[in-house]
Scaffold this motif. Structure first.
Motif, PDB file in Angstrom:
ATOM      1  N   VAL A 206       3.720   6.272  -5.081  1.00  0.00           N
ATOM      2  CA  VAL A 206       3.828   6.403  -6.540  1.00  0.00           C
ATOM      3  C   VAL A 206       2.655   7.203  -7.096  1.00  0.00           C
ATOM      4  O   VAL A 206       2.844   8.115  -7.910  1.00  0.00           O
ATOM      5  CB  VAL A 206       3.928   5.010  -7.201  1.00  0.00           C
ATOM      6  CG1 VAL A 206       3.721   5.084  -8.696  1.00  0.00           C
ATOM      7  CG2 VAL A 206       5.285   4.376  -6.885  1.00  0.00           C
ATOM      8  N   GLU A 207       1.443   6.882  -6.668  1.00  0.00           N
ATOM      9  CA  GLU A 207       0.271   7.604  -7.163  1.00  0.00           C
ATOM     10  C   GLU A 207       0.288   9.069  -6.730  1.00  0.00           C
ATOM     11  O   GLU A 207      -0.041   9.955  -7.513  1.00  0.00           O
ATOM     12  CB  GLU A 207      -1.026   6.929  -6.699  1.00  0.00           C
ATOM     13  CG  GLU A 207      -1.342   5.665  -7.473  1.00  0.00           C
ATOM     14  CD  GLU A 207      -1.530   5.920  -8.952  1.00  0.00           C
ATOM     15  OE1 GLU A 207      -2.416   6.716  -9.329  1.00  0.00           O
ATOM     16  OE2 GLU A 207      -0.764   5.343  -9.751  1.00  0.00           O
ATOM     17  N   SER A 208       0.675   9.324  -5.508  1.00  0.00           N
ATOM     18  CA  SER A 208       0.743  10.706  -5.030  1.00  0.00           C
ATOM     19  C   SER A 208       1.751  11.513  -5.834  1.00  0.00           C
ATOM     20  O   SER A 208       1.480  12.655  -6.224  1.00  0.00           O
ATOM     21  CB  SER A 208       1.114  10.744  -3.546  1.00  0.00           C
ATOM     22  OG  SER A 208       0.086  10.184  -2.770  1.00  0.00           O
ATOM     23  N   MET A 209       2.900  10.928  -6.099  1.00  0.00           N
ATOM     24  CA  MET A 209       3.921  11.634  -6.882  1.00  0.00           C
ATOM     25  C   MET A 209       3.473  11.817  -8.333  1.00  0.00           C
ATOM     26  O   MET A 209       3.716  12.852  -8.933  1.00  0.00           O
ATOM     27  CB  MET A 209       5.257  10.885  -6.816  1.00  0.00           C
ATOM     28  CG  MET A 209       5.889  10.906  -5.437  1.00  0.00           C
ATOM     29  SD  MET A 209       6.227  12.571  -4.807  1.00  0.00           S
ATOM     30  CE  MET A 209       7.546  13.071  -5.908  1.00  0.00           C
ATOM     31  N   ARG A 210       2.796  10.807  -8.900  1.00  0.00           N
ATOM     32  CA  ARG A 210       2.302  10.907 -10.269  1.00  0.00           C
ATOM     33  C   ARG A 210       1.299  12.057 -10.372  1.00  0.00           C
ATOM     34  O   ARG A 210       1.395  12.903 -11.262  1.00  0.00           O
ATOM     35  CB  ARG A 210       1.638   9.586 -10.696  1.00  0.00           C
ATOM     36  CG  ARG A 210       1.110   9.610 -12.137  1.00  0.00           C
ATOM     37  CD  ARG A 210       0.308   8.357 -12.465  1.00  0.00           C
ATOM     38  NE  ARG A 210      -0.921   8.267 -11.702  1.00  0.00           N
ATOM     39  CZ  ARG A 210      -2.038   8.947 -11.971  1.00  0.00           C
ATOM     40  NH1 ARG A 210      -2.082   9.789 -12.984  1.00  0.00           N
ATOM     41  NH2 ARG A 210      -3.114   8.808 -11.230  1.00  0.00           N
TER      42      ARG A 210
ATOM     43  N   PHE B 215       0.835  -1.197   0.000  1.00  0.00           N
ATOM     44  CA  PHE B 215       0.000   0.000   0.000  1.00  0.00           C
ATOM     45  C   PHE B 215       0.873   1.252   0.000  1.00  0.00           C
ATOM     46  O   PHE B 215       0.616   2.195  -0.744  1.00  0.00           O
ATOM     47  CB  PHE B 215      -0.942   0.015   1.219  1.00  0.00           C
ATOM     48  CG  PHE B 215      -1.836   1.220   1.243  1.00  0.00           C
ATOM     49  CD1 PHE B 215      -3.061   1.201   0.590  1.00  0.00           C
ATOM     50  CD2 PHE B 215      -1.456   2.388   1.897  1.00  0.00           C
ATOM     51  CE1 PHE B 215      -3.890   2.323   0.593  1.00  0.00           C
ATOM     52  CE2 PHE B 215      -2.271   3.505   1.909  1.00  0.00           C
ATOM     53  CZ  PHE B 215      -3.492   3.469   1.257  1.00  0.00           C
ATOM     54  N   LEU B 216       1.898   1.260   0.825  1.00  0.00           N
ATOM     55  CA  LEU B 216       2.793   2.419   0.911  1.00  0.00           C
ATOM     56  C   LEU B 216       3.391   2.732  -0.456  1.00  0.00           C
ATOM     57  O   LEU B 216       3.355   3.878  -0.907  1.00  0.00           O
ATOM     58  CB  LEU B 216       3.913   2.165   1.921  1.00  0.00           C
ATOM     59  CG  LEU B 216       4.902   3.329   2.067  1.00  0.00           C
ATOM     60  CD1 LEU B 216       5.250   3.539   3.525  1.00  0.00           C
ATOM     61  CD2 LEU B 216       6.164   3.068   1.265  1.00  0.00           C
ATOM     62  N   ARG B 217       3.913   1.729  -1.129  1.00  0.00           N
ATOM     63  CA  ARG B 217       4.525   1.968  -2.441  1.00  0.00           C
ATOM     64  C   ARG B 217       3.501   2.503  -3.433  1.00  0.00           C
ATOM     65  O   ARG B 217       3.777   3.445  -4.173  1.00  0.00           O
ATOM     66  CB  ARG B 217       5.183   0.692  -2.939  1.00  0.00           C
ATOM     67  CG  ARG B 217       6.461   0.377  -2.195  1.00  0.00           C
ATOM     68  CD  ARG B 217       7.173  -0.839  -2.778  1.00  0.00           C
ATOM     69  NE  ARG B 217       8.469  -0.999  -2.152  1.00  0.00           N
ATOM     70  CZ  ARG B 217       8.797  -2.028  -1.370  1.00  0.00           C
ATOM     71  NH1 ARG B 217       7.927  -2.988  -1.137  1.00  0.00           N
ATOM     72  NH2 ARG B 217      10.007  -2.085  -0.849  1.00  0.00           N
TER      73      ARG B 217
END
Length: 144
Positions: free
Chosen positions: A27-31, A21-23
């Motif tokens: 990744v989604e937040s940065m995208r 979940f963390l990864r």
């Protein structure tokens, strides 16, 4: 008693204990933050150049509706190619830049390790990345 807002952060911090979940969340937040930043900068450059969305679309051989969606839709996921074409028409190019050291420590290290020393701080840090830093139009998106 925990407030609803505090409960959200508590629940998210608990979810971030799961490495998968963390990864995904990082990744989604940065995208989302990256796309928002680029699209907002391109829209500001378009405004400053005095170009309408239709004129920009004609310049890069896109349907005007595609350019309108790029700059006004809440959930866009443009290709890098499209962003590069829009940037070129505005006299710009898209480049990579290293994250500042503090951001690298708070974002990249947990992503690579699959865990965060302080999951609540990680969540808040990622949330802050999605907050508008200028007077650009903000797109309302959420990470899964």
């Amino acid at each position: 008693m925990t407030t609803e807002h505090g409960a959200f952060w508590d629940d998210l911090a608990e979810d971030l204990q799961d490495p998968e979940f963390l990864r995904h969340y990082v990744v989604e937040s940065m995208r989302i933050a990256t796309i928002d930043s680029i699209v907002n900068a391109l829209d500001e450059a378009r405004d400053e150049a005095g170009l309408s969305k239709a004129a920009l679309a004609r310049a890069i051989n896109l349907e005007p509706a595609a350019v309108r969606r790029l700059f006004s839709a809440g959930h866009v996921n443009p290709t890098l190619g499209t962003l590069a074409e829009v940037a070129a028409a505005l006299g710009m190019r898209i480049t990579l830049e290293p994250l500042p050291a503090a951001e690298r420590k708070s974002v990249t290290d947990p992503l690579l390790a699959g865990q965060a020393e302080n999951p609540r701080e990680l969540a808040k840090s990622l949330s802050n990345l999605r907050s508008p830093k200028s007077k650009s139009r903000s797109r309302s998106r959420t990470a899964a």
